[in-house]
Design an enzyme around this catalytic site. Structure first.
Site, PDB file in Angstrom:
ATOM      1  N   ASP A   1     -18.172  85.115  17.094  1.00  0.00           N
ATOM      2  CA  ASP A   1     -17.755  84.930  15.570  1.00  0.00           C
ATOM      3  C   ASP A   1     -18.446  85.614  14.729  1.00  0.00           C
ATOM      4  OD1 ASP A   1     -19.576  82.568  16.116  1.00  0.00           O
ATOM      5  OD2 ASP A   1     -19.635  82.928  13.967  1.00  0.00           O
TER       6      ASP A   1
ATOM      7  N   GLY B   1     -25.005  84.233  16.767  1.00  0.00           N
ATOM      8  CA  GLY B   1     -23.425  84.485  16.679  1.00  0.00           C
ATOM      9  C   GLY B   1     -22.970  85.700  17.425  1.00  0.00           C
ATOM     10  N   GLU B   2     -22.054  86.229  16.819  1.00  0.00           N
ATOM     11  CA  GLU B   2     -21.665  87.737  17.238  1.00  0.00           C
ATOM     12  C   GLU B   2     -21.224  87.740  18.784  1.00  0.00           C
ATOM     13  OE1 GLU B   2     -24.310  90.738  16.699  1.00  0.00           O
ATOM     14  OE2 GLU B   2     -24.957  90.278  14.631  1.00  0.00           O
ATOM     15  N   GLY B   3     -20.909  86.597  19.191  1.00  0.00           N
ATOM     16  CA  GLY B   3     -20.737  86.665  20.644  1.00  0.00           C
ATOM     17  C   GLY B   3     -21.824  86.747  21.606  1.00  0.00           C
ATOM     18  N   THR B   4     -23.105  86.992  21.090  1.00  0.00           N
ATOM     19  CA  THR B   4     -24.293  87.166  21.812  1.00  0.00           C
ATOM     20  C   THR B   4     -24.523  86.528  23.020  1.00  0.00           C
ATOM     21  OG1 THR B   4     -25.751  86.364  20.040  1.00  0.00           O
ATOM     22  CG2 THR B   4     -25.253  88.596  20.039  1.00  0.00           C
TER      23      THR B   4
END
Lengths: 341, 341
Positions: free
Chosen positions: B165, B307-310
């Site tokens: 996200d 976040g960011e899908g990392t």
């Protein structure tokens, strides 16, 4: 090989390990300065940020990168298998080395997945070390020469080394070294190894207790512990770790057996493993205890206990990604984005 | 988009989630049979073995492989940021989306490192959802349409989906959803988010408590929780997870915000996330609690909370390696090596 005027190999190694390179704190400072400029709130990348600082410290590079990672597997055989402490025959060590060469092992596939080099150091498999319940594993000259051979893992411009092991019976050897170095009871250092049952574990502890007992009084020098109780692959790994330090190549350590090699150096000087990252904590319960004792936090906890450097290689995938992320990300200034405000 | 005779979008979603595909147990059996033939003692590869079984179960494949992995980032904006619950202005969501497109974010580098596809789903960033302290986040139609849009993440023959996200203020939204779904006190579900101080955390909890309180009595249906308290990116992630289930694409979940999307489905049916793997446990302490509550063990614990899908993308690197290892290893029969004897 090691040559000095004294002609005493262990003296050479002691002097190497008493004169070790330290971290490059200037490079770490540069990494930290860049870290807070990267397009993310600082600190939120957790251990990924620590890994980049660790690489900078030991590479001595302000913008560390991994372009030539190597997984080195050290394979040895052990006279102590005569005591029936392992459920596999000694020739399995040979067979697994052949399997590494043929590309059929787990470590081969992991190296392909993460684009890692792989090299196998076969350590006189046809000459097992002495049965440590009856004799020394190695004489001093053999032990020092094996350490020197292990140092050759750090050649060819590699910039990250993962060390792993293969050797039927070598969790017994690792436990004997740990017991010899740090005392306690033999059973404190014994895990199930590869496929051992409860009765087998008790027998293993008894074998280790006997081996350590017969060397009692001669275990003050960690190198004496290594040559009396150790194995060739463990001596070679200790050499590789030392060479990594001397040549600014950080080292990722695999499971319990590789950890016993690190422990020999730790017992000589706790700072000797500052350039080492423990790639994973093995499912061998004693591995977790050993790491805690040395104050080290493993990177992964995947319930693996396969050896072959597999845990260290998995961690190498993460270390590569950490370095790439730090190197390749835009800064707030690059992107003209609002910083925290 | 969803069309059924009833014309009630939430009914459609309820019926989707009450008729979900189960695991392919026959494929899992084949994987297990091969596993014990691979050239290593069985069981010693720990979670790597579990991962391959999980892939087999949800791919419905006897020899699962990952050839088209996709990281999908869902980005949304939130009216609740008017309540000053985030230390960054809303336009940072736009700027980060631009940064993803430009390749300058952490997730871009991780995707390069592990050879993962990356797609950003930008969800009406210029139309933030309603401020949940004053109104519903979304009407039912918007929520259902956003879930349907999220389902489009599972297209193009992808075989593994990671969901992450981006959205300023969305840890507040995630906490409101968790509080709305599972009760307790608002502060039980609040973490520091991205760079929040102690006073900020207390304020955040108070905002969440107010938002949930004004919807009390209408929170029995998890989809109502989602549309009243949720965000577009969270609705879209819930849709993507459902689509993964329907199309046999296993899903790797990122941190707390992605977990709140899974939690909506979990509240409808705990088995709805059997095809989901939690890629990591975030450094947001509430994330660990949420995973424990749902009985899920994360793969990685690297102190990340970006976040960011990392975190999910890092886990994808491991899942790829697990699949490759199972697929590429030799069997004892292949290599003519002594089995356990």
């Amino acid at each position: 090989m090691l040559h000095t005027p004294t002609g005493l190999p262990f003296d050479d190694i002691h002097s190497l390990s008493s004169d070790m390179l330290g971290p490059d704190t200037a490079a770490v400072k540069v990494v930290r300065e860049r870290e807070v400029q990267l397009m993310k709130p600082a600190g939120l990348f957790g251990r990924m940020e620590e890994i980049v600082e660790w690489l900078a410290a030991w590479h001595g590079a302000e913008r560390p990168n991994i372009t030539r990672p190597l997984v080195a597997i050290f394979a040895g055989n052990h006279g102590v298998t005569d005591q029936k402490i392992a459920p596999f025959p000694r020739e399995v060590t040979h067979q697994m080395v052949a399997n590494f060469a043929a590309g059929g092992a787990a470590i081969n596939q992991i190296c392909i997945a993460y684009d890692l080099g792989l090299k196998v150091f076969e350590l006189a498999l046809d000459m097992p070390t002495g049965d440590i319940t009856l004799e020394y594993a190695m004489d001093e000259k053999t032990c020092a020469a094996t350490m020197a051979y292990g140092m050759e893992a750090v050649v060819g411009g590699i910039d990250l080394l993962a060390i792993g092991d293969m050797g039927i019976g070598n969790t017994t050897i690792a436990a004997a070294i740990m017991h010899g170095l740090f005392g306690g009871e033999a059973r404190d250092w014994v895990g199930p190894g590869t496929g051992m049952y409860a009765a087998g574990v008790a027998h293993k502890a008894e074998v280790i207790a006997r081996a350590v007992e017969r060397n009692a009084g001669s275990l003050k020098d960690p190198l004496e512990v290594l040559r009396r109780l150790g194995g060739r692959e463990i001596a070679a790994m200790a050499g590789a770790i030392l060479a990594g330090r001397m040549q600014r190549v950080p080292v990722i350590v695999d499971g319990y057996v590789a950890t016993s090699a690190v422990a020999v150096l730790y017992a000589m000087d706790p700072s000797a493993l500052d350039h080492c990252l423990f790639g994973h904590v093995s499912a061998e319960p004693v591995h977790r205890c050993a790491l805690e004792m040395m104050g080290k936090r493993p990177l992964l906890d995947l319930g693996m206990r396969l050896g072959e450097g597999t845990g260290a290689a998995m961690a190498m995938g993460i270390v590569k990604a950490a370095a790439r992320t730090h190197d390749g990300m835009a800064t707030f200034a690059d992107a003209g984005v609002s910083d925290n405000g």
